[in-house]
Design a protein around this motif. Structure first.
Motif, PDB file in Angstrom:
ATOM      1  N   TRP A  61       0.797  -1.208   0.000  1.00  0.00           N
ATOM      2  CA  TRP A  61       0.000   0.000   0.000  1.00  0.00           C
ATOM      3  C   TRP A  61       0.832   1.262   0.000  1.00  0.00           C
ATOM      4  O   TRP A  61       0.421   2.296   0.501  1.00  0.00           O
ATOM      5  CB  TRP A  61      -0.981  -0.002   1.172  1.00  0.00           C
ATOM      6  N   GLN A  62       2.054   1.194  -0.536  1.00  0.00           N
ATOM      7  CA  GLN A  62       2.851   2.404  -0.687  1.00  0.00           C
ATOM      8  C   GLN A  62       2.091   3.352  -1.618  1.00  0.00           C
ATOM      9  O   GLN A  62       1.302   2.915  -2.446  1.00  0.00           O
ATOM     10  CB  GLN A  62       4.213   2.066  -1.290  1.00  0.00           C
ATOM     11  N   ARG A  63       2.331   4.631  -1.481  1.00  0.00           N
ATOM     12  CA  ARG A  63       1.605   5.609  -2.287  1.00  0.00           C
ATOM     13  C   ARG A  63       2.548   6.379  -3.216  1.00  0.00           C
ATOM     14  O   ARG A  63       3.617   6.811  -2.800  1.00  0.00           O
ATOM     15  CB  ARG A  63       0.913   6.648  -1.397  1.00  0.00           C
ATOM     16  N   VAL A  64       2.094   6.569  -4.455  1.00  0.00           N
ATOM     17  CA  VAL A  64       2.747   7.535  -5.334  1.00  0.00           C
ATOM     18  C   VAL A  64       2.343   8.912  -4.834  1.00  0.00           C
ATOM     19  O   VAL A  64       3.182   9.787  -4.655  1.00  0.00           O
ATOM     20  CB  VAL A  64       2.338   7.328  -6.807  1.00  0.00           C
ATOM     21  N   PHE A  65       1.040   9.087  -4.603  1.00  0.00           N
ATOM     22  CA  PHE A  65       0.552  10.300  -3.945  1.00  0.00           C
ATOM     23  C   PHE A  65      -0.640   9.948  -3.078  1.00  0.00           C
ATOM     24  O   PHE A  65      -1.312   8.942  -3.289  1.00  0.00           O
ATOM     25  CB  PHE A  65       0.195  11.410  -4.944  1.00  0.00           C
ATOM     26  N   ASP A  66      -0.873  10.787  -2.090  1.00  0.00           N
ATOM     27  CA  ASP A  66      -2.029  10.644  -1.210  1.00  0.00           C
ATOM     28  C   ASP A  66      -2.394  12.048  -0.745  1.00  0.00           C
ATOM     29  O   ASP A  66      -1.627  12.688  -0.041  1.00  0.00           O
ATOM     30  CB  ASP A  66      -1.695   9.751  -0.014  1.00  0.00           C
TER      31      ASP A  66
ATOM     32  N   ALA B  86      -1.605  -2.423  -4.727  1.00  0.00           N
ATOM     33  CA  ALA B  86      -2.680  -2.485  -3.735  1.00  0.00           C
ATOM     34  C   ALA B  86      -2.675  -3.844  -3.053  1.00  0.00           C
ATOM     35  O   ALA B  86      -2.847  -4.869  -3.701  1.00  0.00           O
ATOM     36  CB  ALA B  86      -4.033  -2.237  -4.397  1.00  0.00           C
ATOM     37  N   GLY B  87      -2.456  -3.852  -1.759  1.00  0.00           N
ATOM     38  CA  GLY B  87      -2.470  -5.103  -1.003  1.00  0.00           C
ATOM     39  C   GLY B  87      -1.356  -6.033  -1.429  1.00  0.00           C
ATOM     40  O   GLY B  87      -0.251  -5.609  -1.732  1.00  0.00           O
ATOM     41  N   THR B  88      -1.671  -7.309  -1.500  1.00  0.00           N
ATOM     42  CA  THR B  88      -0.655  -8.303  -1.850  1.00  0.00           C
ATOM     43  C   THR B  88      -0.760  -8.777  -3.287  1.00  0.00           C
ATOM     44  O   THR B  88       0.032  -9.600  -3.720  1.00  0.00           O
ATOM     45  CB  THR B  88      -0.790  -9.531  -0.920  1.00  0.00           C
ATOM     46  N   ASN B  89      -1.734  -8.246  -4.053  1.00  0.00           N
ATOM     47  CA  ASN B  89      -1.918  -8.744  -5.413  1.00  0.00           C
ATOM     48  C   ASN B  89      -1.174  -7.941  -6.478  1.00  0.00           C
ATOM     49  O   ASN B  89      -1.254  -8.264  -7.651  1.00  0.00           O
ATOM     50  CB  ASN B  89      -3.407  -8.853  -5.759  1.00  0.00           C
ATOM     51  N   GLY B  90      -0.487  -6.887  -6.113  1.00  0.00           N
ATOM     52  CA  GLY B  90       0.369  -6.167  -7.040  1.00  0.00           C
ATOM     53  C   GLY B  90      -0.333  -5.430  -8.151  1.00  0.00           C
ATOM     54  O   GLY B  90       0.176  -5.355  -9.265  1.00  0.00           O
TER      55      GLY B  90
END
Length: 133
Positions: free
Chosen positions: A1-6, A22-26
């Motif tokens: 769940w790292q963000r490019v922007f938030d 998003a999550g563990t599914n890439g």
């Protein structure tokens, strides 16, 4: 769940974010929500290996109320939205490479360029920005 922007006010009262995984599914995902009770509008791309350089664009068409997620100039996901960035009001937590959720890791990547436009770009404009010249 790292963000490019938030961008938002808090993780529960309004946000707009782009995550490369998003999550563990890439999957690449863009989401926007006014409050947790109003629901979330989102577009999710297919699972892809995002190693190396990539051009990622989110196109929000306010008149059509649509979202597009583009990867390397190609539209990979589309969807409807009831929420637009202006609906978030004045945002106080606007991050690049960081999430409003303290538990999320910082982005483990390098951002080369970040732009915000005041209108929805056409598919040809996104393709041009992705390097198809």
């Amino acid at each position: 769940w790292q963000r490019v922007f938030d961008f938002g006010t808090s993780s529960t009262t309004g946000y707009m974010f782009l995550t490369p995984s998003a999550g563990t599914n890439g999957v690449v995902r863009f989401a926007i929500s006014r409050t947790t009770s109003s629901g979330e509008s989102r577009v999710t791309g297919p699972a892809r290996d995002l190693t190396g350089w990539h051009h990622v664009a989110v196109v929000i068409d306010g008149q059509a109320r649509t979202l597009q997620l583009c990867l390397d100039g190609e539209v990979v996901a589309t969807g409807a939205t009831a929420i637009l960035p202006g609906d978030l009001g004045q945002t106080t937590q606007n991050w690049l490479g960081r999430s409003q959720y303290d538990a999320d890791a910082y982005l483990s990547a390098t951002l080369d360029e970040f732009r915000i436009y005041s209108r929805a770009l056409s598919a040809a404009e996104v393709l041009f920005l992705a390097g198809d010249r």
